[in-house]
Design an enzyme around this catalytic site. Structure first.
Site, PDB file in Angstrom:
ATOM      1  N   GLY A   1      96.494  -9.245  95.799  1.00  0.00           N
ATOM      2  CA  GLY A   1      95.197  -9.427  95.156  1.00  0.00           C
ATOM      3  C   GLY A   1      95.091  -8.709  93.824  1.00  0.00           C
ATOM      4  O   GLY A   1      94.294  -9.104  92.961  1.00  0.00           O
TER       5      GLY A   1
ATOM      6  N   ALA B   1      94.657  -6.607  98.234  1.00  0.00           N
ATOM      7  CA  ALA B   1      93.510  -6.503  99.133  1.00  0.00           C
ATOM      8  C   ALA B   1      93.784  -5.374 100.126  1.00  0.00           C
ATOM      9  O   ALA B   1      94.941  -5.023 100.380  1.00  0.00           O
ATOM     10  CB  ALA B   1      93.318  -7.827  99.867  1.00  0.00           C
TER      11      ALA B   1
END
Ligand code: CAA
Length: 260
Positions: free
Chosen positions: A109, A65
């Site tokens: 992520g 992320a």
């Protein structure tokens, strides 16, 4: 729709989606994830697409992320917006097969996104990891849940608790079942596209049923899973493709599936 942070290319019945923020090692910003989500939802509804491939660059599938984006967010920001949920779950909800082609870093992520795909084919240079702990947070897109299911508790715990000090290379990832196969880094995309093409020539409804049934194995107990599979198996007898597939076998020819 024109995208800024992803590239899409349709090859026959395969949609290739390439994460495209190379300068940030494909950090998964909300804008990128919104585009990815849109592309996946559209492809799922598109009769001309049977299989999706998700990839990044040679250096990074995705480095997680976007830390710059998250840095300014408060608890209230992420809670109210249900950060991660809305844009991130399209891949795991996709009903058609999705293959992750992972070269380089698949971290945080990025690792979680790869695990949302149906299987991962890794390049020799792939590196998997969950370094969120080094940022003072924990994985938030399924890392603590999918990783132990896929590779077992001990290795998952080590990766989640040690973060950047415990990345996993492609060889180990294949050994413990995180990835289906490892291929030479320069051959990755040709190999994955060939694999996706083989899948895309099969019956789309059968693929969807098969995928749904395998995914069920991670959600319910064995008896329920087998019952679910049996009912979908029965449902597959309602397709025209079942008639065609079995007739083609008996007549010693290739099937001509209509995806019906
Ligand atoms: N977010 C934002 N920017 C990132 C990024 C990320 N996750 N990862 C890399 N970048 C940026 C860097 O800031 C750098 O930008 P500048 O050139 O503008 O400084 C650029 O990408 C290149 O990165 P590096 O210079 O760090 O490249 P490197 O080769 O030295 O290191 C790396 C590569 C080991 C992957 C390192 O970049 C790194 O550790 N990245 C962060 C990995 C990480 O912590 N991921 C988890 C994020 S949290 C998360 O994902 C939560 C969740 O569960 C959903």
């Amino acid at each position: 729709m024109k995208f800024k942070y992803i590239l899409t290319e349709q090859k026959d019945r395969v949609l290739l989606i390439t994460l495209n923020r190379p300068k940030a090692l494909n950090a998964l910003s909300p804008q990128l994830m919104a585009e990815l989500s849109q592309a996946v939802v559209d492809a799922d509804l598109d009769e001309k697409i049977s299989c999706l491939v998700l990839t990044g660059s040679k250096k990074a599938f995705a480095a997680g992320a976007d830390i710059r984006d998250m840095k300014g967010k408060s608890y209230m920001d992420v809670y109210k917006a249900d950060f991660i949920t809305s844009e991130w779950e399209a891949v795991s909800r996709c009903r058609k097969p999705v293959i992750a082609a992972v070269s380089g870093y698949a971290l945080g992520g990025g690792c979680e996104l790869a695990m949302m795909c149906d299987f991962i084919i890794a390049a020799e240079n792939a590196k998997f990891g969950q370094p969120e702990i080094n940022l003072g947070v924990i994985p938030g897109a399924g890392g603590t849940q999918r990783l132990p299911r896929f590779i077992g508790k001990s290795k998952a715990m080590e990766m989640v608790l040690l973060g950047q000090d415990r990345f996993m290379d492609a060889c180990e990832a294949e050994r413990c079942g995180l990835v289906s196969r490892v291929v030479a880094t320069d051959d990755l995309m040709a190999d994955v596209i060939e694999t996706a093409n083989k899948i895309s020539r099969l019956s789309t409804p059968s693929l969807m049923m098969a995928k749904e049934s395998v995914k069920r194995a991670f959600e319910v107990n064995l008896a329920e899973g087998v019952r679910f599979e049996r009912r979908l198996f029965h449902s597959s007898f309602a397709t025209e493709d079942k008639e065609e597939g079995m007739a083609a076998f008996i007549e010693k020819r290739s099937p001509n599936f209509k995806n019906k």
